[in-house]
Each structure stands twice: as structure tokens, then as C-alpha cells.
Design a protein around this motif. Structure first.
Motif, mmCIF file in Angstrom:
data_model
loop_
_atom_site.group_PDB
_atom_site.id
_atom_site.type_symbol
_atom_site.label_atom_id
_atom_site.label_comp_id
_atom_site.label_asym_id
_atom_site.label_seq_id
_atom_site.Cartn_x
_atom_site.Cartn_y
_atom_site.Cartn_z
ATOM 1 N N GLN A 1 0.603 3.969 -2.848
ATOM 2 C CA GLN A 1 0.308 5.343 -2.448
ATOM 3 C C GLN A 1 1.263 6.324 -3.125
ATOM 4 O O GLN A 1 0.857 7.404 -3.543
ATOM 5 N N SER B 1 0.826 -1.202 0.000
ATOM 6 C CA SER B 1 0.000 0.000 0.000
ATOM 7 C C SER B 1 0.864 1.258 0.000
ATOM 8 O O SER B 1 0.505 2.265 -0.609
ATOM 9 N N PRO C 1 -3.433 9.258 -0.043
ATOM 10 C CA PRO C 1 -3.423 8.198 0.969
ATOM 11 C C PRO C 1 -4.457 7.122 0.671
ATOM 12 O O PRO C 1 -5.564 7.406 0.219
ATOM 13 N N LEU C 2 -4.060 5.902 0.931
ATOM 14 C CA LEU C 2 -4.971 4.772 0.807
ATOM 15 C C LEU C 2 -5.527 4.467 2.184
ATOM 16 O O LEU C 2 -5.185 5.099 3.173
#
Length: 111
Positions: A101, A97, A107-108
């Protein structure tokens, strides 16, 4: 500043960069700066480039370490996973992630 202008600046700073590397740097740099026009300043561009390079190197190192752990994990029986092996999977998701990102620029979900 357009992507083309940024790419030209990157090519001047790193003339041996492949087109893929230039495109990757353009994406990472523009995603990391709210004011892309600030990258027109050579000092600001070099500073941003160093920061992105460090973040990318860190993510690459984390990814390599995680890949090794996942390869070991893949050889075991999922029914017999220990708590530590489950944490390996969770850390792998976090590393992935973080890398994603960087490329999508926002942002995830916090895993």
C-alpha cells in the motif's frame, strides 16, 4: 513539482543517498501527499520525509519479525497447522499489504 525536482531536493537533503533510495523516497513521498507541490516547501518536505521514514521503519521491522515467524512456520507440516499458525499467515498477509500500500499509493483490500 516534478519528480526530478523532488529528487533534487532529496539529494540535497541526503547527498549520500543511492539513486534507488532517492527513487524510493520520491515514490513514497508523492504517494503520501495529495498536493505534491506542498513538498516544494522545505519544512513540509522534511516533515513528510520523517513521517515516511517512521512508517517505512515500522513496516520494515514488522516485515523482519514476520519473516522470522514464517521461516519457523515453513518447517512445520501444513496439515498440522494450529490456529496460532494460521494467524501467523494472516498477519503476514496484512504486513505485506501495508508495505505494498505504501508503494502503490492507495488502500488495498482490508484483510
Amino acid at each position: 513539482m516534478t519528480c526530478r525536482e523532488l529528487a533534487e531536493k532529496i539529494e540535497k537533503l541526503q547527498p549520500d543517498a543511492s539513486p534507488q533510495d532517492v527513487a524510493r523516497l520520491c515514490l513514497l513521498l508523492t504517494n503520501s501527499h495529495r498536493d505534491v507541490s506542498a513538498l516544494g516547501d522545505l519544512v513540509e518536505l522534511q516533515s513528510a520525509w520523517r513521517q515516511i521514514g517512521l512508517r517505512l521503519q515500522l513496516a520494515t521491522d514488522q516485515h523482519a519479525a514476520m519473516t522470522h515467524e514464517l521461516e519457523e512456520l515453513a518447517s512445520s507440516d501444513p496439515k498440522e497447522f494450529s490456529q496460532e499458525q494460521v494467524w501467523v499467515l494472516i498477519r503476514a498477509i496484512k504486513v505485506q499489504s501495508q508495505i505494498l500500500q505504501m508503494y502503490v499509493g492507495h488502500p488495498l483490500l482490508d484483510v
